[in-house]
Write an enzyme that holds these catalytic residues in place. Sequence first.
Site, PDB file in Angstrom:
ATOM      1  N   LYS A  76       0.860  -1.184   0.000  1.00 40.03           N
ATOM      2  CA  LYS A  76       0.000   0.000   0.000  1.00 40.03           C
ATOM      3  C   LYS A  76       0.901   1.240   0.000  1.00 40.03           C
ATOM      4  CE  LYS A  76      -3.854   1.978   2.716  1.00 40.03           C
ATOM      5  NZ  LYS A  76      -4.723   1.803   3.902  1.00 40.03           N
ATOM      6  N   SER A 151      -9.771   1.955   3.069  1.00 38.36           N
ATOM      7  CA  SER A 151      -8.887   2.697   2.209  1.00 38.36           C
ATOM      8  C   SER A 151      -7.876   1.843   1.441  1.00 38.36           C
ATOM      9  CB  SER A 151      -8.110   3.720   3.050  1.00 38.36           C
ATOM     10  OG  SER A 151      -7.281   3.066   3.989  1.00 38.36           O
ATOM     11  N   SER A 175     -10.060  -0.571   7.186  1.00 36.19           N
ATOM     12  CA  SER A 175      -9.483  -0.439   5.839  1.00 36.19           C
ATOM     13  C   SER A 175      -8.765  -1.652   5.271  1.00 36.19           C
ATOM     14  CB  SER A 175      -8.521   0.737   5.802  1.00 36.19           C
ATOM     15  OG  SER A 175      -9.255   1.923   5.646  1.00 36.19           O
TER      16      SER A 175
HETATM   17  N1  GLN Z   1     -13.278   4.265   6.545  1.00 39.89           N
HETATM   18  C1  GLN Z   1     -12.672   4.672   7.768  1.00 39.89           C
HETATM   19  C2  GLN Z   1     -12.230   6.111   7.670  1.00 39.89           C
HETATM   20  O1  GLN Z   1     -12.516   6.696   6.690  1.00 39.89           O
HETATM   21  C3  GLN Z   1     -11.512   3.771   8.111  1.00 39.89           C
HETATM   22  C4  GLN Z   1     -10.332   4.039   7.275  1.00 39.89           C
HETATM   23  C5  GLN Z   1      -9.173   3.181   7.667  1.00 39.89           C
HETATM   24  O2  GLN Z   1      -9.318   2.149   8.294  1.00 39.89           O
HETATM   25  N2  GLN Z   1      -7.996   3.650   7.310  1.00 39.89           N
HETATM   26  O3  GLN Z   1     -11.616   6.659   8.529  1.00 39.89           O
END
Ligand code: GLN
Length: 488
Positions: A76, A151, A175
């Site tokens: 990532k 994400s 995410s």
């Molecule tokens: N969707 C969640 C957020 O927008 C979690 C994102 C994540 O786990 N990085 O913060």
Amino acid sequence: MYKKSIAELSQGLASGEFSSAELTRTYLDRIETHSAGLNALISVTADEAMAAAQLADQTRQAGNAGLLTGVPLIHKDIFCTEGVKTSCGSKMLDNFIAPYDATVVASCKAAGMPMLGKANMDEFAMGSSNETSFYGPVKNPWNIETVPGGSSGGSAAVVAARLAPIATGTDTGGSIRQPAALCGITGLKPTYGRVSRYGMIAFASSLDQAGPMTRSAEDAAWLLNIMAGFDARDSTSVERDVPDYTATLNDDLQGLKIGLPKEYFGEGLDADVGRVVDAAIKQYQQMGAELVDISLPNSHLSVPTYYVVAPAECSSNLSRFDGVRFGYRCKDPQDLEDLYKRSRGEGFGAEVKRRIMMGTYALSAGYYDAYYLKAQQLRQLISDDFKQAFEKVDVIMGPTAPDVAFKLGAKASDPVSMYLSDIYTIATNLAGLPGMSIPAGFVAGDKGDMPVGLQIIGNYFDESRLLNVAHQYQQETDWHTRIPQGFE
Ligand code: GLN
């Protein structure tokens, strides 16, 4: 070759059936053919990957190969990679070449694993659909009109489309697990502190955790063996032995106690998704597990609590991006204040700005007690729910996400409905517990057959058990072996 598991790849490399150079080339060719349509990669590091593959082959010839030497992967783009762009999905870091490797990256390199490229992601890991990326949205390989989740959507898409055997992801509120569910792959968020956060660009430091994104639990066990471990450079890293996660994959599930929280099966869960999850749980019962009804009474507080804690921490973490030390700087600043304001105003996207504003507000002197302090108290209640549950059960199961992948753009202008995508995953981060998502079936509808994830939550440092529970299911089912049409 691209259909083989990590164990099979390791075996093939060891027996000389193929070289790492051949394997790496196969994947780079697949990336060339398929990746543009998915927009899953921010950087492709073909030359570096081939050089690393040749080095891996030499290491093997010299008799020094480890189990994963020569197996390629994708990181990532949140992990710093020495000499390679590390953008974190943001215009702010579009010109940032990291001067060092994150510990996760260094560990994979030391294991001899060539890096094929860096995966697209939501900007600074803020999002549930990959639509907040400066580089544009990632498409879900199961239906390119739908989102891959976020994400870590790029990581999920490359594994689902077989553009890499494995990938890394990070999970602050879901995410790893939510995109794994939406793309039909296996994802594991380890216990907070199990995997080093050093060199992983910080979003919300008390929640962020890196983990493997793979086709199967067995592959995840192989990768976690490399990723997990104490790191003196991460002050929240836990000094605790790392078991061999592959050693217990085949343990029997007879008598396993599975907790089913009533809050995870109520209103808000899509009926078809619910049916798939129920069927998976029934399968566990047939495999000898015992189902126990439980309650996590403070579940409804997890999304609001998270959306105070995570923005508060991000507003502090992202203050370092000021146009002076890292990344983007505005053109012709008039004075220092103008430099700060315009660099940040032009460098960050809308969702990141929204979070910084929410977080700054929550931490301000006048509102700290009402928001941040209160959120910390609720966080404790949420953790206590799990503590009580794990006195009665070995693992907790439920859906990973309330629905299958949604259409691109469907929730982009409605932050609250986007935030609810993580309703079943966020509490795990607030408590610091490990959680996993595994493919459990498909829902047929107007979007075609779309994958559904089963979430498995474990007690602290019980990753071995999660992987064992997931692997046993994958011995009985073949959902995790399905490849989206067009990528076979
Ligand atoms: N969707 C969640 C957020 O927008 C979690 C994102 C994540 O786990 N990085 O913060």
